[in-house]
Write an enzyme that holds these catalytic residues in place. Structure first.
Site, mmCIF file in Angstrom:
data_model
loop_
_atom_site.group_PDB
_atom_site.id
_atom_site.type_symbol
_atom_site.label_atom_id
_atom_site.label_comp_id
_atom_site.label_asym_id
_atom_site.label_seq_id
_atom_site.Cartn_x
_atom_site.Cartn_y
_atom_site.Cartn_z
ATOM 1 N N GLY A 249 0.794 -1.228 0.000
ATOM 2 C CA GLY A 249 0.000 0.000 0.000
ATOM 3 C C GLY A 249 0.819 1.266 0.000
ATOM 4 O O GLY A 249 0.293 2.359 0.196
ATOM 5 N N PRO A 292 4.686 -5.138 -1.910
ATOM 6 C CA PRO A 292 4.524 -3.984 -2.806
ATOM 7 C C PRO A 292 3.967 -4.410 -4.160
ATOM 8 O O PRO A 292 4.376 -5.413 -4.733
ATOM 9 C CB PRO A 292 5.952 -3.450 -2.944
ATOM 10 C CG PRO A 292 6.815 -4.660 -2.746
ATOM 11 C CD PRO A 292 6.096 -5.517 -1.737
ATOM 12 N N GLY A 293 3.022 -3.665 -4.650
ATOM 13 C CA GLY A 293 2.476 -3.898 -5.989
ATOM 14 C C GLY A 293 2.569 -2.618 -6.787
ATOM 15 O O GLY A 293 3.433 -2.442 -7.650
ATOM 16 N N ARG A 331 -9.459 3.490 -13.886
ATOM 17 C CA ARG A 331 -9.280 4.122 -12.575
ATOM 18 C C ARG A 331 -9.840 5.543 -12.497
ATOM 19 O O ARG A 331 -10.475 5.900 -11.493
ATOM 20 C CB ARG A 331 -7.804 4.118 -12.164
ATOM 21 C CG ARG A 331 -7.253 2.706 -11.926
ATOM 22 C CD ARG A 331 -5.816 2.739 -11.423
ATOM 23 N NE ARG A 331 -5.725 3.259 -10.082
ATOM 24 C CZ ARG A 331 -5.235 4.446 -9.761
ATOM 25 N NH1 ARG A 331 -4.748 5.250 -10.712
ATOM 26 N NH2 ARG A 331 -5.196 4.849 -8.510
ATOM 27 N N TYR A 335 -12.695 5.623 -9.549
ATOM 28 C CA TYR A 335 -12.558 6.369 -8.291
ATOM 29 C C TYR A 335 -11.748 7.651 -8.455
ATOM 30 O O TYR A 335 -10.965 8.023 -7.592
ATOM 31 C CB TYR A 335 -11.997 5.505 -7.159
ATOM 32 C CG TYR A 335 -10.910 4.523 -7.508
ATOM 33 C CD1 TYR A 335 -9.602 4.935 -7.762
ATOM 34 C CD2 TYR A 335 -11.184 3.161 -7.536
ATOM 35 C CE1 TYR A 335 -8.613 4.024 -8.047
ATOM 36 C CE2 TYR A 335 -10.192 2.236 -7.810
ATOM 37 C CZ TYR A 335 -8.905 2.671 -8.065
ATOM 38 O OH TYR A 335 -7.912 1.761 -8.345
ATOM 39 N N CYS A 362 -18.211 4.804 -25.227
ATOM 40 C CA CYS A 362 -19.532 5.446 -25.237
ATOM 41 C C CYS A 362 -20.047 5.659 -23.826
ATOM 42 O O CYS A 362 -21.070 5.090 -23.408
ATOM 43 C CB CYS A 362 -20.512 4.616 -26.069
ATOM 44 S SG CYS A 362 -20.133 4.667 -27.824
#
Length: 434
Positions: A249, A292-293, A331, A335, A362
């Site tokens: 994170g 970690p990503g 994304r 959000y 569309c």
């Protein structure tokens, strides 16, 4: 020019370069929309994580959270760097297997693993299964008994920490779909159940407090909670935690407004806190694992698009449309994620206007960047959206029956296609006529 672009990102022709390869050449060679990763950046970040652990002289594992971007090639890179990976589905596990990734360095996450996925994990010999709920303990126990096998496991706990992040990506607070709650005694009951199962070898506890976090205090608090849990389990059950997995994170910089610490500094703070807590509690120092990503692949990724139509309205910001959009990066629509973009032919150019950079899908919400500063553009220009390497391609869809883009790895001045662009035939090959 955004300060996300460094002098090393610009070649002698004044063009954006990714992994030492001209972005315009990549767009012309592979077409757009195109996802490109600077593999040099991924390796440098991974090595920075490892260096902190080695400097602090603690046993560790750096486990890539592959939900950020999953493909055979990224598993190969992580394997070359000596890392672990965590997977959250049978599909991710199958991809890791296809990459030849060592199964003993795989962790299997998820809050609703199916019996088939758990059986696949057991048969594949994954290194550790992260147990998320009581239903899963029962399922795994039955599978191990039926197969006559054993498995290493960890318990995911919710530490009761609400990280400062978007509510959709908070996972450590008490009211979460993930993990065993500490305060209600769920974690203790889970421990008792696992310790009573002779086919499960409990390595320790895992927690994950959220994503895109900038404040180190949340991670320090998580480390405190896990160390306190370790002390409680040792005192009450005589069980010594071998592994504390504090998740991931760690926030990255998407725009100039973001001011995160270097990811490795989060890790240094976690290590120091765990060391101090264990020393105070008289506990042996466990292995410390991180996952970690985004912080490994996010800033290493770029989305290249070709500009097409433009709509100008008096008194309003113009709409500049590209040949991708929410189908390859949902994304911003999902959000309200923020990004920055530059022209590949002149990333250092000063902005001449502010526009809405939009996609071809569309949906009125298919806006990649609102109020985006750009120099004057023309149809056919290639625009590069920055820091798109996490949760872009991995969340891509075929909405409007658009093919997903190709993915290219660039490293040391060389480029390699690692995921082919989908064709129209790919889109319909599973359809059956009525």
């Amino acid at each position: 020019m955004t300060d996300l672009i460094k002098p090393a990102d610009i070649n002698a022709a004044g063009h954006l370069q990714i992994g030492g390869v001209d972005a315009l050449d990549l767009a012309h060679k592979y077409g757009t929309p195109l996802v490109v990763y600077d593999v040099d950046k991924i390796r440098a970040t991974f090595r920075a994580f490892k260096r902190v652990f080695e400097e602090e002289k603690v046993p560790y594992a750096v486990s890539y959270a592959s939900k950020a971007f999953c493909a055979i090639a990224i598993y190969q890179v992580i394997n070359e760097e000596g890392g672990h990976v965590d997977v959250v589905s049978g599909g991710e596990l199958a991809t890791a297997k296809a990459a030849g990734f060592p199964m003993d360095r795989v962790s299997f996450h998820g809050n609703n693993k199916s019996p088939e996925e758990l059986a696949m994990a057991v048969d594949s010999g994954v290194g550790v299964i992260i147990l998320d709920n009581f239903h899963e303990i029962d399922l795994l126990s039955a599978i191990l008994k039926e197969k006559g096998k054993w498995a290493k496991v960890m318990l995911r706990v919710t530490p009761g920490i609400s990280a400062h992040t978007n509510e959709y990506i908070q996972t450590g607070q008490v009211d979460s779909k993930f993990g065993f709650d500490l305060g209600s005694g769920q974690a203790d009951r889970a421990l008792e159940q696992v310790l009573a199962d002779e086919r499960m070898d409990l390595l320790g506890a895992h927690a994950h407090i959220g994503s895109q976090i900038f404040d180190v205090r949340g991670f320090v608090g998580c480390a405190d909670k896990l160390a306190s849990l370790g002390k409680h389990w040792q005192d009450k059950y005589g069980y010594a935690i071998k592994v504390l997995n504090v998740g991931g994170g760690f926030g990255i910089r998407y725009t100039e407004a973001d001011q995160p610490l270097p990811p490795e500094e989060f890790v240094r703070a976690i290590i120091k806190e765990v060391k101090a807590d264990c020393q105070q509690a008289g506990l042996p120092l466990p292995e410390i694992w991180i996952e970690p990503g985004r912080s490994l692949v996010g800033q290493a990724g770029y989305n290249l698009y070709t500009i097409g139509s433009r709509k100008d309205l008096p008194g309003y910001e113009s709409y500049v449309a590209v040949d991708g959009g929410m189908g390859d990066n949902i994304r911003p629509a999902l959000y309200q994620a923020k990004y920055e973009a530059v022209l590949a032919k002149d990333p250092a150019a000063k902005a001449a206007e502010r526009v809405n950079l939009v996609g071809k899908y569309c949906e009125s919400g298919d806006i990649l960047i609102k109020d985006c500063p750009l120099p004057k553009t023309e149809p056919g220009d290639v625009v590069a959206m920055l820091a798109t390497g996490a949760y872009g391609y991995s969340m891509a869809s075929n909405y409007n029956r658009n093919p997903r883009p190709a993915v290219v790895f660039a490293e040391g001045g060389q480029d390699r296609l690692v995921v082919k662009r989908e064709s129209y035939e790919d889109l319909i090959h599973l359809d059956l006529k009525y």
